[in-house]
Design an enzyme around this catalytic site. Structure first.
Site, short mmCIF file in Angstrom:
data_model
loop_
_atom_site.label_atom_id
_atom_site.label_comp_id
_atom_site.label_asym_id
_atom_site.label_seq_id
_atom_site.Cartn_x
_atom_site.Cartn_y
_atom_site.Cartn_z
N THR A 223 -99.01 -25.71 14.12
CA THR A 223 -98.86 -24.70 15.17
C THR A 223 -97.65 -23.79 14.88
O THR A 223 -96.79 -23.56 15.73
CB THR A 223 -98.72 -25.36 16.55
OG1 THR A 223 -97.69 -26.36 16.47
CG2 THR A 223 -100.01 -26.01 16.97
N GLU B 43 -88.59 -24.30 18.10
CA GLU B 43 -89.30 -25.12 17.12
C GLU B 43 -89.97 -24.25 16.05
O GLU B 43 -90.06 -24.63 14.88
CB GLU B 43 -90.34 -25.98 17.84
CG GLU B 43 -90.99 -27.01 16.97
CD GLU B 43 -91.85 -27.97 17.78
OE1 GLU B 43 -91.36 -29.04 18.14
OE2 GLU B 43 -93.02 -27.61 18.07
#
Ligand SMILES: CC(=O)N[C@H]1[C@@H](OP(=O)(O)OP(=O)(O)OC[C@H]2O[C@@H](n3ccc(=O)[nH]c3=O)[C@H](O)[C@@H]2O)O[C@H](CO)[C@H](O)[C@@H]1O
Ligand SMILES: [Mn+2]
Length: 339
Positions: free
Chosen positions: A230, A288
């Site tokens: 992702t 992230e």
């Protein structure tokens, strides 16, 4: 004395005085840099892995200790799993270096509720036997629980302004880590870790996790193809990673390493977050995403397996022999300031 000699003496005197003045009172920046540099070298522990004479330990095998998982990256950084290290060896190396470790944790708004478990479990399992200094960033210092800390372990609470969006809270950590290292830690500690607070330690997390730049593998995306990771896929974002690139998917809930390396990481991510903000774009998984971009082009020197970052809701596969640290289950709607 002839005039020429007197003049030479006079010039020598003036030059010496000038050097003395510059060195002791004026101290321009390049001088301080030289001085600081010296201080850094003497203050920091040796990078050599000195092992004391006469300590008995098991002979290392020449065969791979784990058949079921990879224990090394393509750039030869270790991937740390149970049965890949010998604590007798590790502790004999690092205990003699008198290392100090900083651990940052952020608890803003309702996330202060996670502090007690985080700190209590860290005292039981995190770097036990080593000096640890926790730096706790919070907007609610009065709600920080009292937790009994072990010997040589201390906690500093840093009052932080509240923020309205959780996305900004999680992203703002990069800038705060950067500032803390720059202002306080650069020359005073040897290693730094930063953790999500909605977490708990369950088993040993020790000196085997130390390295120059340390990342941890995401338990959900462990074993997925790089196309499934992702990562941020919009080229407009600073966190963009093309679909044909990518090593692993690292979890944003932990970063670690030597202070100068973590400083570079935090600074780069903070700058990229700001650039995206100026262009009204926010990466898909906030900090992230920038972290994954950073680790792709600045490879971590040590990679921690998902033993060091489990999620309480996932069932443990056979290759997971121990859960050392995990994300606790939380109700997002109940604890986050926005959706
Ligand atoms: C386990 C994991 O993959 N964690 C990452 C993931 O989601 P998470 O769901 O784990 O993010 P999260 O809600 O735990 O937020 C990350 C951290 O920010 C702090 N916080 C957040 C909100 C708040 O109101 N108050 C507060 O203090 C706190 O330290 C928390 O642990 O993605 C985030 C960005 O989207 C971060 O990269 C997290 O590190
Ligand atoms: Mn979290």
């Amino acid at each position: 004395m002839r005039f020429g000699q007197i003049f030479c003496l006079f010039c020598a005197f003036i030059s010496c005085s000038l050097v003395w003045l510059i060195y002791h009172s004026y101290k321009p920046s390049w001088f301080s840099d030289v001085l600081e540099c010296r201080a850094t070298v003497t203050k920091h522990v040796t990078l050599d892995l000195i092992f004391p004479v006469g300590v008995a330990c098991a002979q290392p095998s020449v065969h791979t200790s784990r058949q079921d998982v990879s224990i090394s990256t393509p750039w030869s950084a270790p991937i740390v799993w149970e049965e890949t290290f010998d604590l007798v060896v590790i502790d004999n190396i690092y205990k003699y270096q008198n290392i100090t470790v900083a651990a940052t944790v952020f608890a803003l708004g309702k996330y202060v509720r996670f502090l007690k478990d985080f700190l209590e479990s860290a005292e039981q399992h995190f770097m036990v036997g080593y000096p640890v200094h926790y730096y706790l960033f919070t907007d609610l210092p009065n709600e920080v629980p009292e937790v009994k800390l072990g010997e040589e372990r201390q906690l500093t609470v840093i009052k932080t302004p509240s923020l309205k969006r959780w996305q900004e809270i999680t992203q703002s950590r990069m800038g705060m880590i950067e500032k803390l290292i720059e202002e306080k830690l650069r020359n005073t500690i040897d290693y730094i870790f930063s953790f999500d607070v909605d977490t708990k330690f369950h088993a040993h997390w020790g000196a085997e996790s130390l390295g120059d730049l340390v990342g941890v593998l995401h338990p959900y995306l462990f074993g997925s193809s790089r196309q499934q990771f992702t990562y941020e896929r919009r080229p407009e974002s600073q966190a963009y990673i093309p679909s044909e690139e990518g090593d692993y998917y690292y979890e944003g809930a932990m970063i670690g390493g030597r202070p100068d390396k973590v400083y570079e990481l935090a600074k780069t991510c903070r700058m990229q977050i700001e650039m995206d903000k100026d262009n009204q774009i926010e990466a898909v998984w906030q900090d992230e995403s920038y972290l994954n971009k950073y680790f792709l082009y600045n490879k971590p020197t040590k990679v921690l397996s998902p033993e060091y970052m489990w999620h309480d809701e996932i069932q443990k596969p056979d290759h997971m022999k121990v859960v050392r640290f995990s994300q606790v289950i939380k109700k997002y709607a109940e604890i986050r300031p926005n959706t």
